[in-house]
Design an enzyme around this catalytic site. Structure first.
Site, PDB file in Angstrom:
ATOM      1  N   CYS A  95       0.822  -1.215   0.000  1.00 58.82           N
ATOM      2  CA  CYS A  95       0.000   0.000   0.000  1.00 58.82           C
ATOM      3  C   CYS A  95       0.858   1.268   0.000  1.00 58.82           C
ATOM      4  O   CYS A  95       0.402   2.333  -0.424  1.00 58.82           O
ATOM      5  CB  CYS A  95      -0.903   0.025   1.228  1.00 58.82           C
ATOM      6  SG  CYS A  95      -1.670  -1.565   1.548  1.00 58.82           S
TER       7      CYS A  95
ATOM      8  N   TYR B 167     -16.565  17.445  18.925  1.00 62.17           N
ATOM      9  CA  TYR B 167     -16.643  18.815  18.411  1.00 62.17           C
ATOM     10  C   TYR B 167     -15.674  19.729  19.139  1.00 62.17           C
ATOM     11  O   TYR B 167     -15.662  19.778  20.375  1.00 62.17           O
ATOM     12  CB  TYR B 167     -18.064  19.379  18.572  1.00 62.17           C
ATOM     13  CG  TYR B 167     -18.079  20.907  18.515  1.00 62.17           C
ATOM     14  CD1 TYR B 167     -17.601  21.570  17.380  1.00 62.17           C
ATOM     15  CD2 TYR B 167     -18.529  21.670  19.589  1.00 62.17           C
ATOM     16  CE1 TYR B 167     -17.562  22.959  17.332  1.00 62.17           C
ATOM     17  CE2 TYR B 167     -18.501  23.061  19.549  1.00 62.17           C
ATOM     18  CZ  TYR B 167     -18.020  23.700  18.415  1.00 62.17           C
ATOM     19  OH  TYR B 167     -17.970  25.059  18.363  1.00 62.17           O
TER      20      TYR B 167
HETATM   21  P1  FAD Z   1      -0.440 -10.526  -1.685  1.00 58.93           P
HETATM   22  O1  FAD Z   1       0.037  -9.219  -1.170  1.00 58.93           O
HETATM   23  O2  FAD Z   1      -0.797 -10.640  -3.118  1.00 58.93           O
HETATM   24  O3  FAD Z   1       0.653 -11.618  -1.351  1.00 58.93           O
HETATM   25  C1  FAD Z   1       0.541 -12.940  -1.785  1.00 58.93           C
HETATM   26  C2  FAD Z   1       1.930 -13.523  -1.879  1.00 58.93           C
HETATM   27  O4  FAD Z   1       1.811 -14.915  -2.177  1.00 58.93           O
HETATM   28  C3  FAD Z   1       2.758 -12.916  -3.014  1.00 58.93           C
HETATM   29  O5  FAD Z   1       3.970 -12.401  -2.510  1.00 58.93           O
HETATM   30  C4  FAD Z   1       2.999 -14.074  -3.974  1.00 58.93           C
HETATM   31  O6  FAD Z   1       4.301 -14.042  -4.544  1.00 58.93           O
HETATM   32  C5  FAD Z   1       2.856 -15.273  -3.051  1.00 58.93           C
HETATM   33  N1  FAD Z   1       2.455 -16.483  -3.766  1.00 58.93           N
HETATM   34  C6  FAD Z   1       1.399 -16.638  -4.595  1.00 58.93           C
HETATM   35  N2  FAD Z   1       1.333 -17.895  -5.041  1.00 58.93           N
HETATM   36  C7  FAD Z   1       2.386 -18.556  -4.482  1.00 58.93           C
HETATM   37  C8  FAD Z   1       2.867 -19.880  -4.588  1.00 58.93           C
HETATM   38  N3  FAD Z   1       2.240 -20.793  -5.339  1.00 58.93           N
HETATM   39  N4  FAD Z   1       3.975 -20.224  -3.905  1.00 58.93           N
HETATM   40  C9  FAD Z   1       4.613 -19.304  -3.120  1.00 58.93           C
HETATM   41  N5  FAD Z   1       4.206 -18.017  -3.000  1.00 58.93           N
HETATM   42  C10 FAD Z   1       3.111 -17.660  -3.675  1.00 58.93           C
HETATM   43  N6  FAD Z   1      -5.051  -2.163   0.590  1.00 58.93           N
HETATM   44  C11 FAD Z   1      -5.608  -1.338   1.502  1.00 58.93           C
HETATM   45  O7  FAD Z   1      -6.387  -1.807   2.372  1.00 58.93           O
HETATM   46  N7  FAD Z   1      -5.336   0.008   1.515  1.00 58.93           N
HETATM   47  C12 FAD Z   1      -4.472   0.559   0.620  1.00 58.93           C
HETATM   48  O8  FAD Z   1      -4.215   1.773   0.652  1.00 58.93           O
HETATM   49  C13 FAD Z   1      -3.893  -0.268  -0.356  1.00 58.93           C
HETATM   50  N8  FAD Z   1      -3.056   0.242  -1.281  1.00 58.93           N
HETATM   51  C14 FAD Z   1      -2.467  -0.588  -2.192  1.00 58.93           C
HETATM   52  C15 FAD Z   1      -1.579  -0.064  -3.131  1.00 58.93           C
HETATM   53  C16 FAD Z   1      -0.961  -0.868  -4.043  1.00 58.93           C
HETATM   54  C17 FAD Z   1      -0.023  -0.271  -5.058  1.00 58.93           C
HETATM   55  C18 FAD Z   1      -1.222  -2.269  -4.037  1.00 58.93           C
HETATM   56  C19 FAD Z   1      -0.546  -3.178  -5.042  1.00 58.93           C
HETATM   57  C20 FAD Z   1      -2.094  -2.817  -3.121  1.00 58.93           C
HETATM   58  C21 FAD Z   1      -2.715  -1.985  -2.194  1.00 58.93           C
HETATM   59  N9  FAD Z   1      -3.612  -2.497  -1.249  1.00 58.93           N
HETATM   60  C22 FAD Z   1      -4.201  -1.667  -0.331  1.00 58.93           C
HETATM   61  C23 FAD Z   1      -3.973  -3.916  -1.251  1.00 58.93           C
HETATM   62  C24 FAD Z   1      -3.094  -4.730  -0.307  1.00 58.93           C
HETATM   63  O9  FAD Z   1      -1.753  -4.498  -0.591  1.00 58.93           O
HETATM   64  C25 FAD Z   1      -3.449  -6.186  -0.473  1.00 58.93           C
HETATM   65  O10 FAD Z   1      -4.801  -6.346  -0.118  1.00 58.93           O
HETATM   66  C26 FAD Z   1      -2.587  -7.096   0.381  1.00 58.93           C
HETATM   67  O11 FAD Z   1      -1.250  -7.034  -0.012  1.00 58.93           O
HETATM   68  C27 FAD Z   1      -3.071  -8.533   0.256  1.00 58.93           C
HETATM   69  O12 FAD Z   1      -2.215  -9.364   0.953  1.00 58.93           O
HETATM   70  P2  FAD Z   1      -2.157 -10.916   0.618  1.00 58.93           P
HETATM   71  O13 FAD Z   1      -1.115 -11.485   1.528  1.00 58.93           O
HETATM   72  O14 FAD Z   1      -3.516 -11.501   0.671  1.00 58.93           O
HETATM   73  O15 FAD Z   1      -1.729 -11.022  -0.887  1.00 58.93           O
END
Ligand code: FAD
Length: 447
Positions: free
Chosen positions: A44, A426
Site C-alpha cells: 500500500c 466537536y
Molecule cells: P499478496 O500481497 O498478493 O501476497 C501474496 C503472496 O503470495 C505474493 O507475494 C505471492 O508471490 C505469493 N504467492 C502466490 N502464489 C504462491 C505460490 N504458489 N507459492 C509461493 N508463494 C506464492 N489495501 C488497503 O487496504 N489500503 C491501501 O491503501 C492499499 N493500497 C495498495 C496499493 C498498491 C499499489 C497495491 C498493489 C495494493 C494496495 N492495497 C491496499 C492492497 C493490499 O496491498 C493487499 O490487499 C494485500 O497485499 C493482500 O495481501 P495478501 O497477503 O492476501 O496477498
C-alpha cells in the site's frame, strides 16, 4: 512430534497467519513459502515511495525472513508451491534459485497466495515500459525504468484507487498522465456520479486527463510508444496496468478447493476452505458483504491482515472468527481525500434496495476557523426501512475519520434515526458543532 503448519505466501495474509499461529501454539513447526524475494511488506505504501515521500523501499518492509526465523518461523523465499495434494497432505515446492523440486508434508495449511494485477488479453503487454504494480519487485522494476529512461508520458489503464494514486505519483514525478478507463468512470464501484465529478475535477486541476476507452493495442518495437483504444491513440513511453486485481486461485482450485461466485476461494467464518485442515486468507479469498449479505471480492490489506490472523489462530488450534466487511476505502487524490463505505446508490439499486440518496456540502471544521473548507457527504439509505446502506465522503480534511463513523454505523446496521443521534466530537479546529455526518443524516431523515 510437533504438528507442522505450512503457509503459502509471505505478505499480509500469510505472514499475519504465521505470526499468530506462532503466538497461539509455541510448539508448532511453521514453514512459509514465498515465491518472490521479499516478505512482509506494505504494498500500500508503494505509490508514495515511488513519488519520493518514503526515501527507501526497505522502509516498507515490516519483517525480514531472518526476523521471522527468530520467532521460530522458517521462511523460504524464492520457493514456489506448485501443487497441493490434500489427500496425502503434502505440497510440492520448487526452489526457484536452483530449479530443485521437493515435497513437504503438512498437518495444517494456510493459503495466502494473494492476487495479481488484471492484465488485458493483448500480445504486446510484455513490451518494455509496460508495468503492473503489485509486488515490491514490480515496484522496484518500475522505479528502475523511470530512473534509467526518464519517461515523459504515462498512460494508466484503469480507474481504481491504485490507478488514481499512481496518476498522482506520475504527475509529481513530472510526467504527463492519462487515465484510460473502460467505462469512463473512475472509482466506478465506490462512487456515484455526483461524487465522482468532484474527483474528476481534481484530477483535471492537476493535469491528469481521463479518457473513455478499452485498451485495444500497445504499440512499439523495443519500447512502448503508444496505447490505443478504438477511439484514440495516446503516445506514451510508460504504461501502468491499473485494472484491478484477480485472485491467485489456480493452485487451490487444482487441489480441489471450492471457489465462490466471485471466482475467489470460498471460506467459512473460521477461514476454513472445503479441504481438510486447509485455511485461506487475504486477496485470494472472497468475503461476505454485510450490507448485501452476499459474497463479494474486495481485496484490501486491512482485510488480509485480519483474515490472516484468524486463519493462523485456527490453524494452530484456535476458534477465531472473521465476520464480514462493509467495503470501506479511502484514497488520496492530490488535495482531496476520497472515501466510500457500503453500497453506492447505483449498486444498492442494482441489489434491489429502494434507494434514497442525500448529498450535503458543509464545512469540515468550524466555518470561522482558519482553513475551513468544503466537505461533501453522501448517504445512501434504504428508503423503506430507514437503514443506512452506504456513504461517500470527499473533502480535504477529516474524511477518513468520518467514513469510519459511517462504516461503524453500517456494521451495526444503524438507521438514519440512530445516526442522527451519534455523539460525535466537536471543537472548532476539528469539526463544526453540527458535524457534516449529522447534517447529512438530518437532511436524509427529512427527505
Ligand atoms: P499478496 O500481497 O498478493 O501476497 C501474496 C503472496 O503470495 C505474493 O507475494 C505471492 O508471490 C505469493 N504467492 C502466490 N502464489 C504462491 C505460490 N504458489 N507459492 C509461493 N508463494 C506464492 N489495501 C488497503 O487496504 N489500503 C491501501 O491503501 C492499499 N493500497 C495498495 C496499493 C498498491 C499499489 C497495491 C498493489 C495494493 C494496495 N492495497 C491496499 C492492497 C493490499 O496491498 C493487499 O490487499 C494485500 O497485499 C493482500 O495481501 P495478501 O497477503 O492476501 O496477498
Amino acid at each position: 512430534m510437533a504438528s507442522r503448519l505450512i503457509v503459502i505466501g509471505g505478505v499480509a495474509a500469510g505472514m499475519s497467519a504465521a505470526a499468530k499461529a506462532r503466538r497461539t501454539d509455541r510448539d508448532l513447526e511453521i514453514i512459509a513459502y514465498e515465491k518472490g524475494s521479499f516478505i512482509s511488506y506494505a504494498a500500500c505504501g508503494m505509490p508514495y515511495w515511488l513519488a519520493g515521500d518514503i526515501p527507501d523501499h526497505e522502509k516498507l518492509i515490516v519483517r525480514s525472513p531472518e526476523q521471522m526465523r527468530k520467532q521460530g518461523i522458517q521462511v523460504q523465499v524464492r520457493h514456489e508451491v506448485t501443487a497441493i495434494e490434500a489427500d496425502t497432505r503434502t505440497v510440492t515446492v520448487k526452489d526457484l534459485e536452483n530449479e530443485n523440486t521437493f515435497t513437504q508434508g503438512y498437518d495444517r495449511l494456510v493459503l495466502g497466495t494473494g492476487a495479481r494485477p488484471a492484465w488485458p488479453p493483448l500480445g504486446s503487454t510484455g513490451l518494455p515500459g509496460v508495468f503492473g504494480l503489485r509486488s515490491l519487485e514490480s515496484g522496484l522494476a518500475l522505479q528502475q525504468f523511470i530512473r534509467e529512461n526518464s519517461p515523459q508520458k504515462a498512460v494508466i489503464v484503469g480507474g481504481g484507487y491504485i490507478a488514481i494514486e499512481m496518476a498522482e505519483t506520475f504527475r509529481r514525478l513530472g510526467l504527463d498522465a492519462t487515465m484510460m478507463v473502460r467505462s469512463g468512470k473512475i472509482l466506478r464501484s465506490t462512487l456515484d456520479d455526483d461524487m465522482r465529478e468532484l474527483v474528476e475535477a481534481e484530477l483535471a486541476r492537476y493535469g491528469v486527463r481521463v479518457i473513455t476507452g478499452t485498451l485495444t493495442s500497445l504499440e512499439g518495437d523495443d519500447q512502448v510508444v503508444a496505447a490505443a483504444s478504438a477511439h484514440e491513440r495516446v503516445p506514451c513511453d510508460l504504461v501502468l496496468m491499473g485494472m484491478g486485481a484477480r485472485p491467485n486461485v489456480e493452485l487451490a482450485k487444482a487441489a480441489g478447493a471450492t471457489l465462490g461466485p466471485t471466482g475467489a476461494i470460498a471460506t467459512d467464518a473460521y477461514m476454513r476452505t472445503n479441504l481438510p485442515d486447509v485455511y485461506a486468507a487475504g486477496d485470494c479469498c472472497e468475503v461476505l458483504n454485510l450490507v448485501t449479505g452476499k459474497p463479494a471480492y474486495i481485496p484490501l490489506g486491512s482485510t488480509a491482515n485480519k483474515q490472516g490472523r484468524v486463519a493462523g489462530e485456527n490453524a494452530a488450534g484456535g476458534q477465531a472468527r472473521f465476520g464480514s466487511v462493509v467495503g470501506t476505502m479511502v484514497v488520496r487524490c492530490f488535495n482531496l481525500v476520497v472515501a466510500s463505505t457500503g453500497l453506492t446508490a447505483a449498486r444498492a439499486s442494482a441489489a434491489g434496495f429502494k434507494v434514497q440518496e442525500t448529498m450535503v456540502r458543509a464545512k469540515d471544521i468550524s466555518h470561522y476557523f482558519p482553513g475551513a473548507s468544503d466537505i461533501h457527504v453522501k448517504l445512501v439509505v434504504d428508503g423503506s426501512r430507514d437503514r443506512l446502506l452506504g456513504g461517500q465522503i470527499v473533502g480535504s480534511r477529516g474524511v477518513a475519520k468520518r467514513i469510519d463513523v459511517l462504516a461503524t454505523a453500517l456494521y451495526n446496521r444503524m438507521s438514519i434515526t440512530e445516526l442522527r443521534q451519534l455523539d460525535l466530537s466537536y471543537a472548532p479546529p476539528f469539526a463544526p458543532v453540527w458535524d457534516p455526518i449529522l447534517v447529512a443524516a438530518n437532511v436524509a431523515a427529512k427527505e
